[in-house]
Design a protein around this motif. Structure first.
Motif, PDB file in Angstrom:
ATOM      1  N   ILE A   1      37.395  37.364  37.227  1.00 11.69           N
ATOM      2  CA  ILE A   1      38.175  38.546  37.602  1.00 11.69           C
ATOM      3  C   ILE A   1      39.206  38.884  36.535  1.00 11.69           C
ATOM      4  O   ILE A   1      39.332  40.002  36.094  1.00 11.69           O
ATOM      5  CB  ILE A   1      38.856  38.322  38.979  1.00 11.69           C
ATOM      6  CG1 ILE A   1      37.778  38.157  40.034  1.00 11.69           C
ATOM      7  CG2 ILE A   1      39.766  39.484  39.311  1.00 11.69           C
ATOM      8  CD1 ILE A   1      38.312  37.802  41.367  1.00 11.69           C
ATOM      9  N   ASN A   2      39.977  37.884  36.106  1.00  8.80           N
ATOM     10  CA  ASN A   2      41.038  38.112  35.127  1.00  8.80           C
ATOM     11  C   ASN A   2      40.825  37.151  33.956  1.00  8.80           C
ATOM     12  O   ASN A   2      41.252  36.003  34.003  1.00  8.80           O
ATOM     13  CB  ASN A   2      42.400  37.886  35.787  1.00  8.80           C
ATOM     14  CG  ASN A   2      43.533  38.408  34.968  1.00  8.80           C
ATOM     15  OD1 ASN A   2      43.333  38.981  33.900  1.00  8.80           O
ATOM     16  ND2 ASN A   2      44.747  38.212  35.470  1.00  8.80           N
ATOM     17  N   PRO A   3      40.209  37.594  32.853  1.00  4.39           N
ATOM     18  CA  PRO A   3      39.836  36.669  31.787  1.00  4.39           C
ATOM     19  C   PRO A   3      40.944  36.320  30.819  1.00  4.39           C
ATOM     20  O   PRO A   3      40.694  36.002  29.672  1.00  4.39           O
ATOM     21  CB  PRO A   3      38.715  37.436  31.082  1.00  4.39           C
ATOM     22  CG  PRO A   3      39.038  38.866  31.284  1.00  4.39           C
ATOM     23  CD  PRO A   3      39.671  38.930  32.627  1.00  4.39           C
ATOM     24  N   GLU A   4      42.164  36.356  31.181  1.00  2.00           N
ATOM     25  CA  GLU A   4      43.274  36.039  30.269  1.00  2.00           C
ATOM     26  C   GLU A   4      43.388  34.587  29.957  1.00  2.00           C
ATOM     27  O   GLU A   4      43.361  33.630  30.455  1.00  2.00           O
ATOM     28  CB  GLU A   4      44.577  36.528  30.850  1.00  2.00           C
ATOM     29  CG  GLU A   4      44.641  38.031  30.876  1.00  2.00           C
ATOM     30  CD  GLU A   4      45.965  38.470  31.413  1.00  2.00           C
ATOM     31  OE1 GLU A   4      46.988  37.859  31.112  1.00  2.00           O
ATOM     32  OE2 GLU A   4      45.979  39.438  32.157  1.00  2.00           O
TER      33      GLU A   4
END
Length: 151
Positions: free
Chosen positions: A148-151
């Motif tokens: 979802i959030n590839p940070e």
């Protein structure tokens, strides 16, 4: 990735199968009730019409009322490891005797004996007839996780 195979009953409704399935269920119940009347003391059909009416009423009760009672008494069925099903079938047999004049069940224990005979004969005849619902395979592909959030 591995493929997951899931099977489900195709058209598992008790009303599925049309007139032929209803007729087969009624004949199987009729044979089972006839054997219960002849084997179990305390269960009697006064006339042939009372016996046929008892078969029809018991078939309708098993088709409509029994699934509802199974859901309502599920904790007792699980707690008794399925033995409460015999009591449930005996109560349906007594309700049939209450609704049909000329068909008598003289007490709880004859009802239990009759329910056992009807259950065993019905299951044997259904197995012989091949009354298994068709199984429809369902194949689900395994998907990897979605980031979802590839940070």
């Amino acid at each position: 990735m591995p493929t997951v195979h899931i099977s489900r009953f195709a058209q598992a409704s008790p009303f599925h199968g049309g007139l032929q399935a209803v007729l087969a269920r009624t004949i199987i119940t009729g044979i089972a009730v006839f054997l219960a009347v002849t084997i179990v003391p305390g269960i009697e059909a006064g006339t042939l019409a009372a016996g046929v009416a008892a078969v029809l009423v018991l078939t309708i009760l098993n088709l409509i009322l029994r699934p509802i009672l199974l859901v309502l008494t599920l904790p007792l069925i699980v707690l008794s490891l399925g033995l409460f099903l015999v009591v449930l079938n005996a109560l349906l047999l007594e309700l049939t005797a209450y609704l049909v004049k000329g068909f008598t069940v003289s007490g709880f224990w004859p009802a239990v004996g009759g329910a056992l005979v009807i259950s065993i004969v019905s299951s044997l005849l259904n197995r012989w007839k091949g009354d298994q619902p068709p199984v429809e395979p369902y194949i689900a592909e395994h998907r990897g996780p979605k980031i979802i959030n590839p940070e």
